[in-house]
Design an enzyme around this catalytic site. Structure first.
Site, mmCIF file in Angstrom:
data_model
loop_
_atom_site.group_PDB
_atom_site.id
_atom_site.type_symbol
_atom_site.label_atom_id
_atom_site.label_comp_id
_atom_site.label_asym_id
_atom_site.label_seq_id
_atom_site.Cartn_x
_atom_site.Cartn_y
_atom_site.Cartn_z
ATOM 1 N N GLY A 1 4.063 -8.008 12.996
ATOM 2 C CA GLY A 1 4.369 -9.216 11.875
ATOM 3 C C GLY A 1 2.988 -10.064 11.528
ATOM 4 N N ASN B 1 1.334 -9.683 8.929
ATOM 5 C CA ASN B 1 1.477 -9.820 7.600
ATOM 6 C C ASN B 1 2.290 -11.187 7.034
ATOM 7 O OD1 ASN B 1 -0.200 -8.103 5.294
ATOM 8 N ND2 ASN B 1 0.551 -6.826 7.116
ATOM 9 N N ASN C 1 5.933 -4.388 -1.521
ATOM 10 C CA ASN C 1 5.612 -3.614 -0.080
ATOM 11 C C ASN C 1 4.121 -3.825 -0.209
ATOM 12 O OD1 ASN C 1 5.745 -1.945 2.112
ATOM 13 N ND2 ASN C 1 4.800 -0.137 0.893
ATOM 14 N N HIS D 1 0.724 -1.712 1.389
ATOM 15 C CA HIS D 1 0.341 -0.201 1.964
ATOM 16 C C HIS D 1 -1.189 -0.518 2.254
ATOM 17 C CE1 HIS D 1 0.422 3.885 2.858
ATOM 18 N NE2 HIS D 1 -0.701 4.201 2.046
ATOM 19 N N ASP E 1 5.728 4.578 -1.838
ATOM 20 C CA ASP E 1 4.590 4.195 -2.119
ATOM 21 C C ASP E 1 3.987 4.382 -3.739
ATOM 22 O OD1 ASP E 1 4.006 3.081 0.538
ATOM 23 O OD2 ASP E 1 3.113 4.843 0.771
HETATM 24 C C1 GRF Z 1 0.491 -3.276 8.052
HETATM 25 O O1 GRF Z 1 -0.861 -2.390 8.313
HETATM 26 C C2 GRF Z 1 0.868 -2.915 6.597
HETATM 27 O O2 GRF Z 1 0.134 -2.389 5.433
HETATM 28 C C3 GRF Z 1 1.959 -1.605 7.213
HETATM 29 O O3 GRF Z 1 2.336 -1.894 8.208
HETATM 30 C C4 GRF Z 1 1.367 -2.632 8.936
HETATM 31 C C5 GRF Z 1 2.237 -3.992 9.448
HETATM 32 O O4 GRF Z 1 1.305 -4.593 10.099
HETATM 33 N N1 GRF Z 1 2.698 -1.630 5.846
HETATM 34 P P1 GRF Z 1 1.988 -6.110 10.730
HETATM 35 O O5 GRF Z 1 3.627 -5.880 11.401
HETATM 36 O O6 GRF Z 1 2.123 -7.052 9.378
HETATM 37 O O7 GRF Z 1 1.104 -6.769 11.538
#
Ligand code: GRF
Length: 202
Positions: free
Chosen positions: A12, A14, A108, A110, A151
């Site tokens: 988490g 992000n 999303n 990516h 994607d």
């Molecule tokens: C990130 O690299 C995102 O781009 C991908 O999954 C990963 C998630 O990381 N879709 P986090 O759980 O947000 O640390």
């Protein structure tokens, strides 16, 4: 303000970037109303709790038809009057009923410059391994709307990251997060929420 749900499966970071940007006043058009985890062990749930955001788990059952799982997810989204969803490291493929109900309202992130290194099987470190194996000199991150193609939905924003001598998939993954994902995702959320708010008041 649009009611936003962030869907997570893992650490988490992000989600944290979104929560931090929200706390810093950088996402005025979206409220972070709910965090939905695909499994109870997702550390992202702890981050939600620490930020005072309600969290819940909606896990796909073994053998459960994907559309039935989608209905359960939709029920949670509707109960919470969610306008917008952000997939932030969410590893369960969303069923069509959810995608249809939230057309152009699911974002999303990516960790590559789509259309490179994306689609089925490209997740986590595999994306960065593929970029290094190919020998590209620039990679990055992409925020896009979710449609029925993995994607494959309309691109909202991209940010490039330079590959450096001696990069391993782990080092590159971290740099793509720091230099691209954590900046791009909160910005894209605000951009989409602002546009939707403007459309709604027009
Ligand atoms: C990130 O690299 C995102 O781009 C991908 O999954 C990963 C998630 O990381 N879709 P986090 O759980 O947000 O640390």
């Amino acid at each position: 303000m649009l009611r936003t749900a962030v869907l997570v499966s893992g650490g988490g970071t992000n989600l944290q970037a979104i929560l931090d940007a929200k706390a810093a006043g950088k996402i005025p058009h979206a409220g972070i109303s709910l965090v939905i985890a695909s499994n109870p062990a997702a550390y992202a749930l702890e981050r939600a709790k620490a930020a005072g955001v309600p969290g819940c788990v909606v896990q796909k059952g073994k053998g459960e038809p994907i559309e039935a799982y989608g209905e359960r997810l939709l029920a949670v989204l509707r109960e919470n009057r969610i306008d917008l969803c952000v997939l932030a490291g969410f590893l369960t493929i969303l069923p069509e009923n959810v995608i249809r109900a939230y057309d152009h309202r699911i974002l999303n992130i990516h960790p590559s410059l789509i259309p490179s290194f994306c689609g089925k099987g490209f997740y986590g470190l595999k994306v960065h391994e593929a970029a290094l194996n190919y020998g590209v000199k620039v990679t990055g991150a992409t925020v896009h709307f979710v449609n029925e193609i993995p994607d494959g939905g309309e691109i909202i924003a991209q940010r490039a990251v330079t590959i450096q001598e001696g990069d391993t998939p782990e080092i590159l993954q971290r740099r793509v997060m720091e230099e691209a994902e954590w900046i791009l995702l909160p910005q894209a959320l605000e951009d989409v929420a602002r546009k939707l708010s403007e459309e709604e008041t027009a």
